[in-house]
Design an enzyme around this catalytic site. Structure first.
Site, PDB file in Angstrom:
ATOM      1  N   GLU B  63       0.828  -1.209   0.000  1.00 47.57           N
ATOM      2  CA  GLU B  63       0.000   0.000   0.000  1.00 47.57           C
ATOM      3  C   GLU B  63       0.864   1.262   0.000  1.00 47.57           C
ATOM      4  OE1 GLU B  63      -0.679  -2.689   1.778  1.00 47.57           O
ATOM      5  OE2 GLU B  63      -2.587  -3.273   0.870  1.00 47.57           O
ATOM      6  N   HIS B 131      -9.915  -5.819   9.115  1.00 44.30           N
ATOM      7  CA  HIS B 131     -10.581  -5.630   7.823  1.00 44.30           C
ATOM      8  C   HIS B 131     -11.961  -5.023   8.047  1.00 44.30           C
ATOM      9  CE1 HIS B 131      -7.506  -8.626   6.997  1.00 44.30           C
ATOM     10  NE2 HIS B 131      -7.654  -8.422   5.699  1.00 44.30           N
TER      11      HIS B 131
END
Lengths: 443, 345
Positions: B63, B131
């Site tokens: 990321e 998540h």
């Protein structure tokens, strides 16, 4: 049940009062009707009675505080309430809790909070409770109206204020917060406003800075708040000095006959003061010269039919001017009785606001302090004021002889905007004549 | 008018913007690989067929790396639409977002522009603590970023298109239960709202909220009104709560801010001035959250209109739990909103 202790409304123009003292302390038992605290208006001090019997609690104001009319400054818990109170936390403190929205509405409608039955969460008064009260009181229409004006209305009050940095700067510069004009969001006083005020106060050459810019080494012996009566007198005097066109005329009056008249009256059981005699003189003179018995009201000069003369009284709290009503309709004995009572009330701080307003002319006498002549300031909105000096034996020329006569200097300050020198001089001349020849008072 | 899910509306927005401006490209993990889902939630499905792999750019699982590439590309004049599979992973890209993207325009005196779009799915959907987070508050706190949170298909398309055209970095938070993703990416318990989405060109301006349900005049006059602010999933919880409250005579005005930075605070203040009550619902946990910011604004600017304390309905201060039963407890429900509102009357 707790009863709110409210600041009483005194007169129609009084919004805030100064709390002078509490006669009871928190936790004391009080009885309905006994004096509970004293408040001071700009003009008088009054005792306020306890509205209920019980235990005094929840004091929110201290002596010296400014308190708003009809605001609650304490509670009286009914005796049965006090032991073992075990309700929600909101009730333990015995305060009335009210939502900001409900408080706005109640204040707008001038409803005392203790009259409202709370039904909100945790026993608080919320908007619907105020509306329910209004509806019961037949104020339904006004309630709806104010709701509408609220929604479309301007920002609510209380959101102006002053930023912390502006407050600190103003305090350091010795500026009166009330004199500052806020230009920040919603009228808040911000740093720039204080800077501007400081710059302006430096620019004005005739006005020294309220406090020395150089820190003084020694501490002041006393720090007196420039508030309350002092600030009010200051405002009025400054206004009089700056807004009028004052001219002072002085004339010496031979008061020998007046002194003798007073002696004779006393011998016959009518004790009067020189002020009373002068009030009597003024009543006649003002009736003949009504342009001195006037006041300025915006665009118009009001010439008063009735002659209401204010009497400047030096009190511990400062200068007060109680008004003797309709002087021309009263005899000397009645005037003497009334002025004596008025002066006593003024010195005790117990004049009502109504006794301290509405004069049409003012008499001020500094003779008792050995003052011969002075330049009094006009008591706005009046037009003129007569200052009286001491009555004293002075060498006077009569014919070819120098003789001792009891004389006094009279000082008339008049507002040249409203009356010219000629009429004012003629008025003073007449006052002198009546004082010198009091038998003319009967003519 | 075509009916679309949010995933479809986002896809159409990307397609339109890529056709309109060749500087626009997508960058992310598994967004265009053959046989893939089209990103984690099908938004970019099929776009590589039209635009090729040079403009639908797959990266390794990094990321920080992909965000750095996107920020650099934006500074150099392209208009990247980057995405992470789960907003939780934005923490990995934090330096690029908080220290670079958000600050470059300021540090360069306005000479450098960072027209970056970063898409990030939020919300608890039985995938566990890493998540499931709702990170909006973190990014609202960073000056220099714009933050949008579309809750309908119409807004998703209009706001994403506005974000692409904005010269500032814009974080687009999307909710996993609202995408309407199909096939293997269907989320359990999803609301998947479907709405009208015009085929023609339109934009939803950044910085404008919307009233999703109005409080009728008579209710507010009778003191029976409340303003409920919710975003993404909690906007739907607020709407559901409003229907339940209506049965008890309480009429809720539901506000969807749509943009979190810059906030359309006047819309909220105006509503609170009318109703006198405010409940804020958010899926993030309570402490230091976005709901607290809204509460502070209203307390500062509309205090005298309040008829009751401001109430926040948030997740508790614990990580999102994995167990579905506990997750259900964790995410604010319509029932919790109803209870919070009733406590104000």
């Amino acid at each position: 049940m707790a009863t709110e202790v409210l600041v009483p409304p005194l007169g129609q123009t009084v919004d805030t009062l100064t709390l002078v003292s509490w006669y009871k302390r928190e936790g004391d038992a009080v009885t309905q009707g006994e004096p509970l605290f004293a408040v001071e208006t700009d003009k008088a001090t009054l005792d306020v009675e306890a509205p209920a019997s019980g235990i005094l609690a929840g004091l929110t104001a201290n002596p010296g505080d400014e308190v708003k009319v009809l605001s609650a400054i304490a509670f009286i818990d009914a005796p049965s309430d006090v032991p073992g109170t075990l309700r929600s936390a909101w009730h333990v403190s015995q305060r009335i809790f009210v939502s900001p929205r409900a408080r706005r509405l109640a204040e707008a409608e001038r409803i005392p909070l203790e009259a409202i039955q709370p039904t909100g969460p945790e026993g608080a008064i919320i908007e619907r409770d105020v509306r329910a009260y209004l509806q019961e009181a037949g104020g339904r229409e006004s309630g709806v109206r104010s709701q509408e004006s609220e929604v479309g209305g301007a920002a609510p009050r209380g959101t102006g204020g002053i930023t912390p940095v502006a407050r600190r700067m103003a305090e350091e510069a010795g500026l009166d917060l009330g004199s500052l004009v806020g230009t920040g969001p919603r009228g808040q006083i911000v740093r720039e406003d204080v800077e501007r005020a400081i710059a302006e106060s430096r620019r004005a050459p005739t006005l020294p800075l309220p406090s020395s810019p150089i820190p003084s080494v020694s501490e002041p012996a006393e720090v007196i708040p420039f508030t309350g009566i002092r600030a009010l007198i200051a405002g009025r005097m400054a206004a009089s000095h700056s807004q009028t066109a004052p001219v002072t005329l002085t004339a010496e009056a031979d008061a020998t006959a007046l002194v003798e008249l007073r002696r004779q009256l006393a011998a016959d059981g009518v004790a009067v003061s020189y002020n009373d005699l002068l009030l009597y003189v003024l009543a006649k003179a003002l009736r003949e010269h009504p342009r001195l018995n006037t006041s300025l009201d915006g665009e118009t000069i009001r010439v008063w039919r009735r002659i209401d003369i204010g009497l400047a009284v030096d009190t511990e709290r400062g200068l007060l001017v109680p008004v003797v009503r309709d002087v021309a309709s009263k005899g000397l004995a009645q005037l003497a009785a009334e002025t004596q009572a008025l002066i006593q009330r003024a010195q005790a701080g117990r004049c009502t606001p109504d006794e301290l307003t509405g004069g049409t002319f003012t008499l001020t006498n500094l003779g008792m302090f050995g003052i011969d002549a002075f330049t009094p300031l006009i008591n706005l909105p009046e037009t003129a004021i007569l200052g009286v000096g001491r009555i004293k034996a002075r060498p006077t020329v009569i014919g070819d002889q120098i003789v001792a006569r009891q004389t006094a200097w009279l000082s008339l300050t008049f507002d040249h905007r409203l009356v010219d020198g000629g009429p004012a001089a003629r008025f003073l001349q007449r006052v002198v004549q009546l004082a010198e020849k009091p038998h003319l008072l009967m003519a | 008018m075509p009916q679309m899910t949010i995933a479809e509306a986002l896809r159409q927005a990307i397609r339109e913007e890529m056709r309109r401006d060749e500087r626009v490209f997508c960058i992310g993990e598994d967004i265009g690989i053959p046989g893939g889902f089209g990103g984690a939630f099908t938004v970019t499905l099929g776009l590589s067929d039209e635009f090729g792999h040079e403009r639908i750019l797959d990266t390794p699982i990094s990321e920080l790396g992909l965000t750095g590439i996107a920020v650099g590309a934006a500074v150099a004049g392209l208009r990247p639409i980057a995405d992470v599979q789960y907003a939780d992973f934005l923490f990995l890209a934090m330096d690029q977002l908080a220290n670079e993207a958000a600050k470059m325009t300021y540090m360069s005196g306005g000479t450098v522009k960072v027209p970056l779009v970063m898409r990030a799915p939020v919300g608890a959907t039985a995938r566990g603590a890493q998540h499931a987070q709702s990170l909006e508050a973190f990014f609202c706190h960073i000056p220099g970023l714009k933050v949008v949170a579309p809750a309908t298909a119409y807004d998703a398309k209009g706001l994403l298109k506005s974000a692409v055209r904005d010269d500032n970095p814009v974080i687009v938070f999307e909710h996993k239960l609202l995408y309407g993703s199909k096939g293997p990416r269907t989320e359990k318990g999803a609301l998947s709202p479907v709405g009208d989405v015009p085929d023609e060109e339109y934009l939803v301006p950044i910085g404008k909220g919307i009233v999703r349900r109005a409080c009728p005049e008579h209710s507010r006059r009778e003191g029976k009104g409340v303003t409920i602010v919710g975003k993404l999933l909690t906007m739907y919880r607020a709407l559901a709560a409003a229907e339940m409250l209506a049965k008890d005579g309480i009429e809720a005005e539901v506000i969807d801010p749509r943009t979190l930075v810059p906030l359309d605070k006047e819309l909220i203040l105006e509503s609170v001035r009318k109703t006198g009550r405010l409940v804020i619902v958010e899926e993030d946990n309570l402490t230091g959250g976005w709901a607290g910011e809204i509460a502070a604004i209203v307390a500062e600017e509309a205090f005298f209109w309040l008829d009751a304390p401001i109430k926040r309905v948030s997740a508790p201060d614990v990580p999102p739990p994995f167990a579905p039963v506990m997750e259900q407890f964790y995410v604010p429900s319509a029932e919790r909103v109803v209870a919070a509102v009733k406590a104000l009357f």
